[in-house]
Every structure is written in C-alpha cells, then in structure tokens.
Enzyme design. Structure first.
Site, PDB file in Angstrom:
ATOM      1  N   GLU B  34       0.885  -1.046  -0.363  1.00  0.00           N
ATOM      2  CA  GLU B  34      -0.082   0.032   0.013  1.00  0.00           C
ATOM      3  C   GLU B  34       0.960   1.174  -0.117  1.00  0.00           C
ATOM      4  O   GLU B  34       1.755   1.203   0.714  1.00  0.00           O
ATOM      5  CB  GLU B  34      -0.875  -0.110   1.112  1.00  0.00           C
ATOM      6  CG  GLU B  34      -1.591   1.162   1.355  1.00  0.00           C
ATOM      7  CD  GLU B  34      -2.496   1.576   0.258  1.00  0.00           C
ATOM      8  OE1 GLU B  34      -3.517   0.767  -0.002  1.00  0.00           O
ATOM      9  OE2 GLU B  34      -2.367   2.590  -0.224  1.00  0.00           O
ATOM     10  N   ARG B  36      -0.129   4.452   0.035  1.00  0.00           N
ATOM     11  CA  ARG B  36      -0.817   5.635   0.945  1.00  0.00           C
ATOM     12  C   ARG B  36      -0.040   5.933   2.304  1.00  0.00           C
ATOM     13  O   ARG B  36      -0.062   7.387   2.723  1.00  0.00           O
ATOM     14  CB  ARG B  36      -2.391   5.437   1.242  1.00  0.00           C
ATOM     15  CG  ARG B  36      -2.842   6.753   1.668  1.00  0.00           C
ATOM     16  CD  ARG B  36      -4.319   6.434   2.067  1.00  0.00           C
ATOM     17  NE  ARG B  36      -5.222   5.732   1.013  1.00  0.00           N
ATOM     18  CZ  ARG B  36      -5.883   6.428  -0.046  1.00  0.00           C
ATOM     19  NH1 ARG B  36      -5.945   8.153   0.156  1.00  0.00           N
ATOM     20  NH2 ARG B  36      -6.575   5.850  -0.897  1.00  0.00           N
ATOM     21  N   GLU B 205     -26.794  17.905 -12.744  1.00  0.00           N
ATOM     22  CA  GLU B 205     -26.742  16.641 -13.383  1.00  0.00           C
ATOM     23  C   GLU B 205     -27.202  16.503 -14.894  1.00  0.00           C
ATOM     24  O   GLU B 205     -27.990  17.196 -15.202  1.00  0.00           O
ATOM     25  CB  GLU B 205     -27.663  15.863 -12.374  1.00  0.00           C
ATOM     26  CG  GLU B 205     -28.131  14.369 -12.812  1.00  0.00           C
ATOM     27  CD  GLU B 205     -26.895  13.454 -13.080  1.00  0.00           C
ATOM     28  OE1 GLU B 205     -26.099  13.251 -11.997  1.00  0.00           O
ATOM     29  OE2 GLU B 205     -26.718  12.935 -14.147  1.00  0.00           O
ATOM     30  N   GLY B 274     -18.378  10.441 -11.056  1.00  0.00           N
ATOM     31  CA  GLY B 274     -17.842   9.046 -11.374  1.00  0.00           C
ATOM     32  C   GLY B 274     -16.562   8.746 -11.083  1.00  0.00           C
ATOM     33  O   GLY B 274     -15.973   9.758 -10.522  1.00  0.00           O
ATOM     34  N   ALA B 323     -17.648  -0.478  -1.204  1.00  0.00           N
ATOM     35  CA  ALA B 323     -16.533  -0.905  -0.376  1.00  0.00           C
ATOM     36  C   ALA B 323     -16.958  -2.561  -0.067  1.00  0.00           C
ATOM     37  O   ALA B 323     -16.326  -3.398  -0.085  1.00  0.00           O
ATOM     38  CB  ALA B 323     -16.407  -0.267   0.863  1.00  0.00           C
ATOM     39  N   HIS B 447     -41.445  -3.733  18.714  1.00  0.00           N
ATOM     40  CA  HIS B 447     -42.084  -2.487  18.873  1.00  0.00           C
ATOM     41  C   HIS B 447     -41.637  -1.717  20.070  1.00  0.00           C
ATOM     42  O   HIS B 447     -41.502  -2.162  21.047  1.00  0.00           O
ATOM     43  CB  HIS B 447     -43.825  -2.902  18.814  1.00  0.00           C
ATOM     44  CG  HIS B 447     -44.629  -1.688  18.911  1.00  0.00           C
ATOM     45  ND1 HIS B 447     -44.982  -0.766  17.851  1.00  0.00           N
ATOM     46  CD2 HIS B 447     -45.171  -0.921  20.097  1.00  0.00           C
ATOM     47  CE1 HIS B 447     -45.571   0.117  18.194  1.00  0.00           C
ATOM     48  NE2 HIS B 447     -45.879   0.103  19.421  1.00  0.00           N
TER      49      HIS B 447
END
Lengths: 408, 468
Positions: B34, B36, B205, B274, B323, B447
């Site tokens: 990774e 990051r 949009e 997107g 995810a 309930h």
C-alpha cells in the site's frame, strides 16, 4: 479399577458398526453419560456414552475400524485426569481387581432422510398447515436446500393437478342396454397414454400446405416398372416423402430435436417413424438412418416393417428411437388432419389423399392432383417460421423432385 | 534474492486488506502493498468513513440549530467549529487505519509501504516510500488498487477550487456557494454536509433525474425531500466550462439536449460524476494482464485475470464501486486461491446513500423488473404511519418491497427514510435466503421500531397492511 466399554446391541439384524469420531483421547477425564465415540451403522449413528466417571485409559479401536457387537472399545479408569504418570499409576494399581462391566445407556441419533433438517420459513409453515402438505416430500430450492414459499406453492399446484387424475378411476359405470364393455388392449392403452402425454407436454399446433403431385405422379408413372424390375420393390410415394422430409429436417434442425428438461437435444441422425395402421391400432416402426439409405432401400424397409406390423412380428426395437414421424391418413381418404406428436419428437408430418382439384396456375384454372400436407409441431422449441419453412421445403421437393437430387 | 510469499495483495483498501486477512486465516503467507502509508484505502481515508463522520457531525449541528426546539430543547447560540469537526473526523480515521495495521500484525501479514509495479508475471518491484526499491515474488497476486475520481474534460481537479470528494472532505472553510457536478450518492452526501454547515448548494446533473440506477419512485421522493431541505437541482444540464475569477469560479452549464447556456458563480466546484479503475504505474503491460475498454482489469467469475496466478477484486474490476462489494469479493477470491469455493451473490448487494433521510436499496428496482418482463407485486409503507418515526419526528420516506407475483419471493427492497442504511440488512438477509414477502410479514418485529415499516410494507404486498 477399570471399566470396559463394549459395543452395545445395535438393534435388529445389525451385528457390526464402523467407528466414527472419538470425542475423547487417552488421558482425558470423562464424566458419566458423556459421549465418547460415534458408531455408524447402516441405519443409525449412535453415540456411546461413558458408563462412569473417570479417565479414559485405553482406546482399542480407531476411527474407520469395523467392530462387532460386544467388542471392547475402550476402558475407563477411576480417578482424575492428570499427567500420564498418574494415569499409568492408576492403571497399575487397578491391574488386579476384577473388571466390572457396565452396559452403557444408548443415545440414538436418527439419520435424517436426506441432508440436514432445515428450518421452515413462516409462509411455508402456513401453507403446509392450511393445506395439510407433508413438507418432507418437497425438495427445497432455497439456500442449502431450504423450502421457499415458491416451492410450497409449486407443491400445492402439483397436487391440484394430480388430484383430478386420481378421481377418475371411480366405480365402473354399469353397462346399459345395447352397450358392450371390452377391455382395452395393452397397445390401445399405450397409444392412449402416449397421445395424452404428448398433448399434455408439448405446445402443439399444426400448419398446413398443399402439394401439387403432378411431378411425383409423373416420375412414378415413368419409372415404376424399371424401378420394380431393378430393386424388386414398388416405387411408392412414401419413400419420396421420407426423402423430402430429410431434406427439410437438415435445413430446420429444431424439428428433428427434442426437449430434455431445460435443454434441447438436436439429433444429427434421421430415424423416420412411419405410421402404419393395423387392425389393433396404430404402430410407428422406424426407418433408421434414412438419410443414408437409397429410395429403394427405404421403400423396401417400409414394406418389410409394414408386413411385420400386420403379422404382429414387430420387435420393440423397431418402434423405438424415431426422431421424426410421417403419418398417412390419405390411405383412408382423409383430406386434412392434425396429427398428434409422437413424444418426445417435436414434429410429425401428415400426408393426405391425393385429389384432383381445380387450382389457379399462371392465371388459368387447371385441374391438378393435389394433396394437403400438415405439420404438427412442438411450439416450445420450433418457431412458427421454422415450421412453415419446413413444410414449404417439403412441398418444393415434391413438386420438383429433382431438387432433392440437386440438394437445393 | 527477492522475498517470496504465497500471496501478495496490491492495495490496502477494503478489498485488499480483507483479502489479505482471509488468505492469512487460511494459512497462506501474505504481504500487502500500500503506497498511501495508511491502510484502509479510499473508503477509510478519503471516502466512506470521513464522509460519514462529517455527515453525522453536520446532522447534529443542524438538529441543534433547527430541529429540537419543538421537542422543548432550546439551544442558544449554536456555533460551528469546523476545525474541531475536521479534527474529530481525522482522529476517527486515524484510529481505524491503525486498527487495520493491528489486524495485519495479528494475522502475521507483512505490510509493504510503497508503490508496486509488475516486472514479470510473478515478480513485483516496490518503490518504497522510505526510499529505495525492493523485489518480491509470489505464487499469487491480487490486484485491489481501487478507483479514482474522474473529472469533466478540460476542467482539471486542483482540490482547492475544483475538488473531488477528497477535497470536499477537507475544505478549510464553509463555502458560500458550493456547486456539485453529478447527482450521484457522493455529490448528494457531500452537498448535504456543506448545506447543513451553511453553504448554498446547487447540484448539476446531466440526466433528468438524480441517483441514476435507483428505483425511480424512491429517487423522485428523494429529490423532493432534498429540495425541501434547500438543495437546488439543475437537472438535464451539462458543465461546459469552469473559469476561475478572483474569489471563486464561473461555471458554464447548458441543457444536455442543447439550448441556451447559463453561468453560475460559486466558491467551490465538487466534481462527483463518477470514478474509474486505477491501474496507473502498476506495470500490468509487463505482466500481460488484460484491461477492458474502460480500463478495468478483466477477470472471470473466480476473479482470475488472463494471467495465471494474478487476480483482481473491487473497484478495479467490473461491478458496482462499493466497499462492501470489494470486501465480499476479497473473501471469495482469497478462498478460491486457498482452494476453497468462494462465491459472491451479486443479486443481493445492498447500496446506501447516507444523506438524511437515508436511501437504501437491495435487489431489483421496479424499472428493472418491468424491463425484464417479470410479473411482480408491490408493497409500500410510509414512515408517517410508523410510531417510532413519528415520535422521533423523522417521518420522511417509505419502504417499498417488490415480490414475484407467482412465488412471492422478495426481488427487491427500496427504502428512503431514517436509518434506512441499517435496516436494509434485514432485507438482504431475507433475500439471501430466498424469503417471500409473507416470510417477512410473519416474522415478529420489535415494537416500537422503524423496522416495523418493513414488516408493514411486506404485508402490503398481499394487501393486509394493518397500520396504514
């Protein structure tokens, strides 16, 4: 003191068992009634519990071994579990005293009929209770074989379909005056069942066309003597129809196919059933691999099969495995009919009487020998376009027999 | 000599880290690369988690300002400390990423901090963040490199004036006017956050509806509710240019079908139209891994690429960029690699928009069933008739259940309403087990809870709703 654990009586006609899983190992402490080992038999799986508390001092048989009723499985020594030495010490100390046997109490676990028992969703519980459905007879389609509401509803529908059928064998109706009761022959019963089965299964419908028989009749007239002289069999129309159908079947394979569950089976062999009327009913002997046979061979075979049918000499193999059927109602004078499929085939051609009729041809009315032809087909797998094209191809081949020679 | 593993997972997001953990559980020697410097991927660092932190904080802020007075709670002089709000978000993210590092240690997974690139089918070189490079070999590789935001052509994302979701999560001050491009879930969530914190928010949009793909009836209600809250919509419009001026931007939009252009002045533009699969610098050409025409890694149903031993999961392959979809594929892929039979049921993947009210959905929409020619029945129940929603004063929305007309099997569940994201789990379980609407209707629900609305909607499928 040690106690032997033996294979218990396993029930009627069961003399041996296979050792399943051991739940304990040597040296483990066990308490009375705690399951020690699984025994598997043809009928049930049994857990053998410890007859008394103590320490498992010895295991005599291993998983997978076959044992007879009464054989010793293991021994339990009195005392507490601990390190190996303690157990051994206990064993030594108790070497001498007489062994007592305790018959272990049995805990029988019934093997479920098929797979594990799944919880039943509330909708299924309601449907089962309201309609008295036995859920064990339903194969679940849900996750891990669970029965869904859809499954229960399908079972309900299936029962509704079966129910009226079950009603029919009511008390026989008394025979009235001027009536006669005759038992149906096996053949008649089979015909009845098979025709009804075809109607119940297939999405059957019929398309019609007509054939100008001028050319076929002309060809036949021209060559019938030569043909008979050379081949020793009469040149009939049936052989030409068989050949015309094979040409059309090769073009429209779905007519030569059948449905099997959710699959279609296409057949690359052409075994043509030819319906033959006999005094007892109708039989359909099969000309095998008709596409590989000459016209004369086909005519000969049809003749021979017809002869055997009339003399009752047909074998069961002669009647099985056709891929397409031709039925000729014309021999009795029928002008038009809708033949019923010979299941599981998906097409049947109906031939009819040749009759001179006025038809319009190139703007003039002429009289021609005409025959109506019908194709009944299973619309589940044969499309209308295919069925019509099939019949048009048969018509074209018969109106211009040279097409079959030229393969067009 | 290169260090070798059974499996190297490239990418430490929800797909990658879960794949690494599952594979380690099944006995493989696993490393995860990774770059990051923190695990968790987009989701945990700049996606799901920080956005949910801001959504929750901003909702509390708005409630304190407007909502609870009618319940007799008077809060005077409510003030926003944006710095503190952001700090709380960062603390949460930090704790969660460290949590994954702990899970890696627990499962003896090596974390390799750097950028991976294939040099051959079975070899990687990792440019270490700490400097230098290291070679690795493995029997199997899983590409789980995720996705990145896409912008409008000609409008570069600078994360200051024109921001992606990443920048929108870390604005230094509340913009006066935020222009959101794209009315998907990211745009509407981030638009909601900044509207609550005081921005005027305009959403542009291209299509003539919001949240494409969502059940049409739900989307329509959603739009109405968001408008009532103050979000402004410019539907059927496309962005043709963004011009910087002294203090903000002039955004030119024009009708998608053609027509007169108009310009909107704003302080920040959020591009949320997107995301695209991210494979830059991965050396997939060196390994020979095939991509499709949208740049996604092509895999079969077992997540195997065209190269034996190389797999791909999550956003980098086809399917919804979610995810939890990546997590499910991670488990299935790891199990497949370890010789087990992993499987993902793509018919039952829930999706949630974490606005207020939340929108949650699983299974087929009414439009999809119509297009497929499936005969179905509909059951609906509004939250106005649900006791718990009433006392909580959160009555916007409804639950809609679509069931097969013949078998009553639940085919889709769509909700807009309070806490819909948590409630959709019930629907997913029901669908996974092939439940009928009647099964839900006959299952006891506590309930007073919001979930009673699901039960009443299920009853409505057969026309026996009792409480509306």
């Amino acid at each position: 003191m040690t106690t032997d654990i033996r294979v218990p009586t396993l029930g009627e006609s069961v003399t041996e068992a296979t050792i399943g899983q051991w739940f304990k190992k040597v040296g483990d402490a066990v308490s009375a009634d705690e399951p020690l080992v699984e025994l598997e038999t043809d009928k049930v799986t049994i857990e053998v519990p410890a007859p008394s508390s103590g320490v498992l001092s010895e295991i005599r048989v291993q998983t997978g071994d076959t044992v007879e009723v009464g054989a010793i499985l293991a021994s339990i020594a009195e005392g507490k579990a601990g390190n190996g030495t303690k157990v051994k010490a206990a064993l030594k100390a108790e070497a001498k005293p007489a062994k007592t046997e305790v018959k272990p109490a049995l805990k029988v676990v019934e093997k479920p009929a098929s797979g594990a028992v799944q919880p039943v969703p509330p909708s299924v519980r309601r449907i089962a209770a309201e309609n008295a459905i036995d859920l064990s007879g339903i194969a679940g389609t849900g996750k891990e074989g669970r029965i869904t509401k859809g499954d229960a509803m399908a079972a309900l529908t299936a029962r509704a379909v079966q129910a009226p059928a079950a009603k029919t064998p009511a008390a026989p109706r008394p025979v009235a005056e001027r009536e006669e009761r005759v038992r149906m022959s096996r053949l008649r019963q089979t015909i009845a069942a098979r025709l009804k089965e075809a109607q119940a299964t297939a999405a059957m419908l019929t398309t019609f066309n007509e054939v100008d028989m001028t050319e076929v009749i002309g060809t036949r007239a021209k060559y019938k003597d030569l043909f008979e002289k050379k081949h020793g069999v009469k040149l009939g129309f049936m052989g030409l129809f068989v050949k015309a159908c094979i040409a059309a079947l090769k073009e429209i394979p779905s007519v030569n196919a059948e449905i099997d569950g959710t699959d279609i089976i296409y057949k690359n062999h052409y075994d043509i059933g030819v319906a033959v009327g006999i005094d007892k009913g109708l039989v359909v002997p099969v000309v095998r691999d008709a596409d590989l046979k000459s016209l004369a061979e086909i005519e000969k075979e049809i003749g021979a099969l017809g002869q055997r049918a009339r003399s009752g000499d047909l074998k069961i193999e002669d009647l099985q495995g056709g891929t397409f059927t031709i039925s000729n109602g014309g021999v009795y004078g029928s002008l038009m009919s809708t033949p019923i499929l010979n299941a599981p085939q998906s097409g049947i051609l109906g031939m009819h009487k040749i009759q001179e009729r006025p038809i319009a041809l190139k703007g003039a009315v002429v009289v021609r020998p005409m025959m109506y032809v019908a194709l009944s087909y299973d619309h589940r797998l044969v499309d209308g376009k295919e069925a019509v094209t099939f019949l048009v191809r048969v018509k074209e081949c018969l109106e211009a027999p040279e097409r079959m020679l030229l393969d067009i | 000599m290169a260090k070798t593993y059974d499996l190297i997972v490239i990418g430490g997001g929800p797909g990658g880290y879960n794949c690494a953990i599952r594979a380690a559980q099944l006995g493989l020697r696993v490393a995860c690369v990774e770059k990051r410097g923190a695990l968790g991927g987009t989701c945990l660092n700049v996606g799901c988690i920080p956005s949910k932190a801001l959504l929750h904080s901003s909702e509390l802020y708005e409630e304190a300002r407007n909502g609870i007075a009618k319940m007799g709670i008077i809060v005077e002089s409510v003030k926003l400390d944006l710095k503190a709000m952001m700090a709380h978000k960062e603390e949460s993210v930090d704790a969660l990423t460290k949590g994954i590092r702990f899970l890696f240690k627990k499962h003896k997974i090596d974390e390799i901090i750097g950028a991976a690139a294939f040099t051959a089918k079975n070899k990687l070189t990792v440019k270490l963040n700490a400097g230098g490079a290291e070679e690795f070999e493995a029997k199997s590789f899983v590409i789980a490199t995720g996705s990145e935001p896409v912008g409008v052509p000609g409008v570069p994302i600078d994360e200051k004036l024109v921001v992606s979701s990443t920048g929108a999560l870390a604005l230094a001050k509340v913009p006066e006017h935020l222009l959101v491009v794209g009315a998907g879930y990211i745009g509407l969530e981030m638009g909601s956050v900044w509207r609550r914190l005081g921005s005027k928010v305009t959403v542009v949009e291209f299509l003539d509806r919001i949240t494409p793909g969502l059940d049409g009836e739900v989307a329509k209600t959603f739009e109405r509710v968001l408008k009532k809250q103050g979000l402004q919509f410019k539907l059927g419009m496309k962005v043709t240019g963004v011009k910087k001026n002294g203090k903000g931007a002039e955004v030119t939009i024009e009708p998608a079908k053609g027509g007169a252009a108009e310009t909107i002045a704003c302080d920040v533009v959020l591009m949320s139209i997107g995301r695209r699969a991210f494979t830059d610098g991965l050396g997939l050409d060196k390994a020979g891994v095939k991509l499709d025409n949208r740049g996604r890694v092509v895999t079969d149903e077992h997540y195997a690429t065209n190269i034996a031993g190389i797999y791909a999961i999550g956003d980098v392959r086809e399917g919804p960029m979610l995810a939890h979809k990546a997590e499910d594929e991670a488990v299935a892929c790891a199990e497949n690699i370890a010789g087990r039979a992993g499987h993902v049921n793509y018919g039952v993947i829930p999706a949630v928009v974490y606005t207020y009210p939340e929108v949650a959905t699983v299974g087929a929409t009414e439009e999809e069933l119509k297009a497929a020619g499936t005969a179905y029945k509909v059951g609906k129940f509004p939250f106005t008739a649900n006791a718990r929603a009433k006392v909580n004063a959160t009555t916007d929305g409804f639950v809609k259940i679509l069931a097969d007309a013949a078998t009553d099997r639940v085919l889709g569940v769509h909700m807009i309403g309070p806490d819909a994201g948590n409630m959709i789990g019930e629907a997913a379980i029901a669908m996974e087990f092939g439940a009928s609407s009647e099964d839900i209707a006959r299952t006891c629900h506590a309930h007073p809870t919001l979930t009673e609305a699901i039960r009443q909607a299920a009853m409505a499928v057969d026309g026996w709703t009792m409480q509306a």
